[in-house]
Motif scaffolding. Structure first.
Motif, mmCIF file in Angstrom:
data_model
loop_
_atom_site.group_PDB
_atom_site.id
_atom_site.type_symbol
_atom_site.label_atom_id
_atom_site.label_comp_id
_atom_site.label_asym_id
_atom_site.label_seq_id
_atom_site.Cartn_x
_atom_site.Cartn_y
_atom_site.Cartn_z
ATOM 1 N N ASP A 30 0.833 -1.212 0.000
ATOM 2 C CA ASP A 30 0.000 0.000 0.000
ATOM 3 C C ASP A 30 0.867 1.261 0.000
ATOM 4 O O ASP A 30 0.569 2.225 -0.700
ATOM 5 N N THR A 33 2.552 1.764 -3.465
ATOM 6 C CA THR A 33 1.610 2.106 -4.541
ATOM 7 C C THR A 33 0.738 3.302 -4.162
ATOM 8 O O THR A 33 -0.183 3.635 -4.906
ATOM 9 N N LYS A 36 -3.080 2.928 -4.186
ATOM 10 C CA LYS A 36 -3.804 2.775 -5.443
ATOM 11 C C LYS A 36 -4.515 1.423 -5.535
ATOM 12 O O LYS A 36 -5.596 1.324 -6.109
ATOM 13 N N HIS A 37 -3.915 0.387 -4.976
ATOM 14 C CA HIS A 37 -4.479 -0.956 -5.061
ATOM 15 C C HIS A 37 -4.891 -1.489 -3.697
ATOM 16 O O HIS A 37 -4.949 -2.700 -3.499
ATOM 17 N N SER A 38 -5.178 -0.607 -2.766
ATOM 18 C CA SER A 38 -5.431 -1.038 -1.389
ATOM 19 C C SER A 38 -6.618 -1.983 -1.275
ATOM 20 O O SER A 38 -6.603 -2.908 -0.464
ATOM 21 N N ARG A 39 -7.630 -1.797 -2.088
ATOM 22 C CA ARG A 39 -8.796 -2.681 -2.032
ATOM 23 C C ARG A 39 -8.396 -4.117 -2.382
ATOM 24 O O ARG A 39 -8.807 -5.067 -1.729
ATOM 25 N N HIS A 40 -7.561 -4.264 -3.406
ATOM 26 C CA HIS A 40 -7.116 -5.590 -3.822
ATOM 27 C C HIS A 40 -6.160 -6.199 -2.806
ATOM 28 O O HIS A 40 -6.205 -7.405 -2.529
#
Length: 68
Positions: A30, A33, A36-40
């Motif tokens: 996290d 990035t 940006k991709h925290s949900r994934h």
């Protein structure tokens, strides 16, 4: 035997340490990035923690009442 089964065998008894590693790795991803991709990442962390759970397959005979 699948790779996941092998990993589970290696981690048996060290689930808490593995969970900490999963959390730290997710946090590092996290950070790199910028979220940006925290949900994934959160989904992947949850699935890994579910796999590391203490759910043991039942052993034969465990469903019998104790004999006394």
């Amino acid at each position: 035997m699948s790779m996941l089964d092998k990993l589970k065998g290696l981690l048996k008894g060290h689930e808490d340490t593995a969970r900490q590693g999963v959390e730290r790795t997710g946090d590092a991803i996290d950070e790199r990035t910028h979220g940006k991709h925290s949900r994934h990442v959160d989904t992947a962390q949850q699935k890994m923690n579910d796999e590391l759970g203490t759910r043991e397959p039942p052993t034969p005979g465990d469903d019998r009442p104790p004999q006394g």
